[in-house]
Design an enzyme around this catalytic site. Sequence first.
Site, PDB file in Angstrom:
ATOM      1  N   GLY A   1       2.607 -10.687  -7.513  1.00  9.61           N
ATOM      2  CA  GLY A   1       2.558 -10.666  -8.791  1.00  9.61           C
ATOM      3  C   GLY A   1       2.653  -8.786  -8.744  1.00  9.61           C
ATOM      4  O   GLY A   1       2.956  -7.430  -7.666  1.00  9.61           O
TER       5      GLY A   1
ATOM      6  N   GLN B   1       2.152  -0.774 -12.014  1.00  9.28           N
ATOM      7  CA  GLN B   1       2.424   0.259 -10.726  1.00  9.28           C
ATOM      8  C   GLN B   1       3.842   0.587 -10.442  1.00  9.28           C
ATOM      9  O   GLN B   1       4.564   0.762 -10.125  1.00  9.28           O
ATOM     10  CB  GLN B   1       2.350  -1.463  -9.819  1.00  9.28           C
ATOM     11  CG  GLN B   1       0.815  -1.735  -9.946  1.00  9.28           C
ATOM     12  CD  GLN B   1       0.610  -3.018  -8.982  1.00  9.28           C
ATOM     13  OE1 GLN B   1       0.812  -3.915  -9.400  1.00  9.28           O
ATOM     14  NE2 GLN B   1       0.835  -2.788  -7.696  1.00  9.28           N
TER      15      GLN B   1
ATOM     16  N   CYS C   1      -1.302  -5.226  -1.804  1.00  3.72           N
ATOM     17  CA  CYS C   1      -1.291  -4.827  -2.860  1.00  3.72           C
ATOM     18  C   CYS C   1      -0.290  -3.833  -2.934  1.00  3.72           C
ATOM     19  O   CYS C   1      -0.325  -3.136  -2.127  1.00  3.72           O
ATOM     20  CB  CYS C   1      -2.393  -3.643  -3.979  1.00  3.72           C
ATOM     21  SG  CYS C   1      -2.034  -2.409  -5.480  1.00  3.72           S
ATOM     22  N   LEU C   2       1.188  -4.168  -3.697  1.00  3.02           N
ATOM     23  CA  LEU C   2       2.202  -3.406  -3.701  1.00  3.02           C
ATOM     24  C   LEU C   2       1.974  -1.628  -3.553  1.00  3.02           C
ATOM     25  O   LEU C   2       2.739  -0.727  -3.306  1.00  3.02           O
ATOM     26  CB  LEU C   2       3.277  -3.572  -4.488  1.00  3.02           C
ATOM     27  CG  LEU C   2       3.483  -5.111  -3.833  1.00  3.02           C
ATOM     28  CD1 LEU C   2       4.312  -5.454  -5.748  1.00  3.02           C
ATOM     29  CD2 LEU C   2       4.046  -5.205  -2.513  1.00  3.02           C
TER      30      LEU C   2
ATOM     31  N   HIS D   1      -6.306 -10.031  -9.898  1.00  2.00           N
ATOM     32  CA  HIS D   1      -6.269  -8.424  -9.226  1.00  2.00           C
ATOM     33  C   HIS D   1      -5.354  -8.314 -10.302  1.00  2.00           C
ATOM     34  O   HIS D   1      -5.030  -6.455 -10.654  1.00  2.00           O
ATOM     35  CB  HIS D   1      -5.335  -8.692  -8.491  1.00  2.00           C
ATOM     36  CG  HIS D   1      -4.786  -7.933  -7.020  1.00  2.00           C
ATOM     37  ND1 HIS D   1      -5.349  -7.646  -6.520  1.00  2.00           N
ATOM     38  CD2 HIS D   1      -3.603  -6.992  -7.422  1.00  2.00           C
ATOM     39  CE1 HIS D   1      -4.923  -6.253  -5.109  1.00  2.00           C
ATOM     40  NE2 HIS D   1      -4.036  -5.874  -6.855  1.00  2.00           N
ATOM     41  N   GLU D   2      -4.042  -8.069 -10.942  1.00  3.61           N
ATOM     42  CA  GLU D   2      -3.400  -7.917 -11.389  1.00  3.61           C
ATOM     43  C   GLU D   2      -4.147  -7.352 -13.392  1.00  3.61           C
ATOM     44  O   GLU D   2      -3.845  -6.105 -13.545  1.00  3.61           O
ATOM     45  CB  GLU D   2      -2.266  -8.702 -11.721  1.00  3.61           C
ATOM     46  CG  GLU D   2      -1.113  -9.063 -11.575  1.00  3.61           C
ATOM     47  CD  GLU D   2      -0.807  -7.576 -10.071  1.00  3.61           C
ATOM     48  OE1 GLU D   2      -0.948  -6.998  -9.885  1.00  3.61           O
ATOM     49  OE2 GLU D   2      -0.573  -8.136  -8.697  1.00  3.61           O
TER      50      GLU D   2
ATOM     51  N   HIS E   1      -5.438  -4.750 -12.884  1.00 11.11           N
ATOM     52  CA  HIS E   1      -4.744  -3.268 -13.235  1.00 11.11           C
ATOM     53  C   HIS E   1      -4.552  -2.410 -14.349  1.00 11.11           C
ATOM     54  O   HIS E   1      -4.504  -1.390 -14.377  1.00 11.11           O
ATOM     55  CB  HIS E   1      -3.081  -3.233 -11.983  1.00 11.11           C
ATOM     56  CG  HIS E   1      -2.689  -3.106 -11.195  1.00 11.11           C
ATOM     57  ND1 HIS E   1      -3.132  -1.963 -10.583  1.00 11.11           N
ATOM     58  CD2 HIS E   1      -2.683  -4.235  -9.902  1.00 11.11           C
ATOM     59  CE1 HIS E   1      -2.908  -2.041  -8.861  1.00 11.11           C
ATOM     60  NE2 HIS E   1      -2.638  -3.722  -9.258  1.00 11.11           N
TER      61      HIS E   1
HETATM   62 ZN   LIG Z   1      -1.955  -4.421  -6.569  1.00 13.74          ZN
END
Ligand SMILES: [Zn+2]
Length: 161
Positions: free
Chosen positions: A43, A48, A87-88, A129-130, A133
């Site tokens: 995701g 991000q 998380c990236l 989660h996304e 963001h």
């Molecule tokens: Zn994340």
Amino acid sequence: MDIVTYGDPVLEKKALPVTEFDENLKLLVAEMFDAMHHDRGIGLAAPQVGVSLRVFVTETEGDGQRVFVNPEIIMTSPELAEYEEGCLSFPGLYFTVKRPATVKVQAFNEKGKAFTLEAEDLLARVILHEFDHLEGKLFIDRISPFKRGRALLHFQKLIKM
Ligand SMILES: [Zn+2]
């Protein structure tokens, strides 16, 4: 497109709605999938990659690629589930986060077509989660202040390595 990591203010800003479903949006979505694949994510949200717009993409095992533009969470289950998240924007950091087990979301795809989706298990987790963001909220904000402090300390050590 490079993935922005923790410390960049764009990650803690509330993202703006998309107003034009144009070529730029399709390009953004394609670049987000590329960046996500490159870092082996499941995701990724537009902030991000440094773009403060309400867009995220998902690709979980057993499910195809999905694009969510201007998403709204319309229902979450009272039942919570625990899962180890990464998380990236925090490469190398993983910890358990409690979130609703199922979610119902309304959104548009990159062509402007509206859809409603009910998700559970991993896909529900990734959507929540996304979505966070887009609100400028990070997964470290979903744990106790004590655990948050420890996680951040650990992350600072990781990025120095
Ligand atoms: Zn994340």
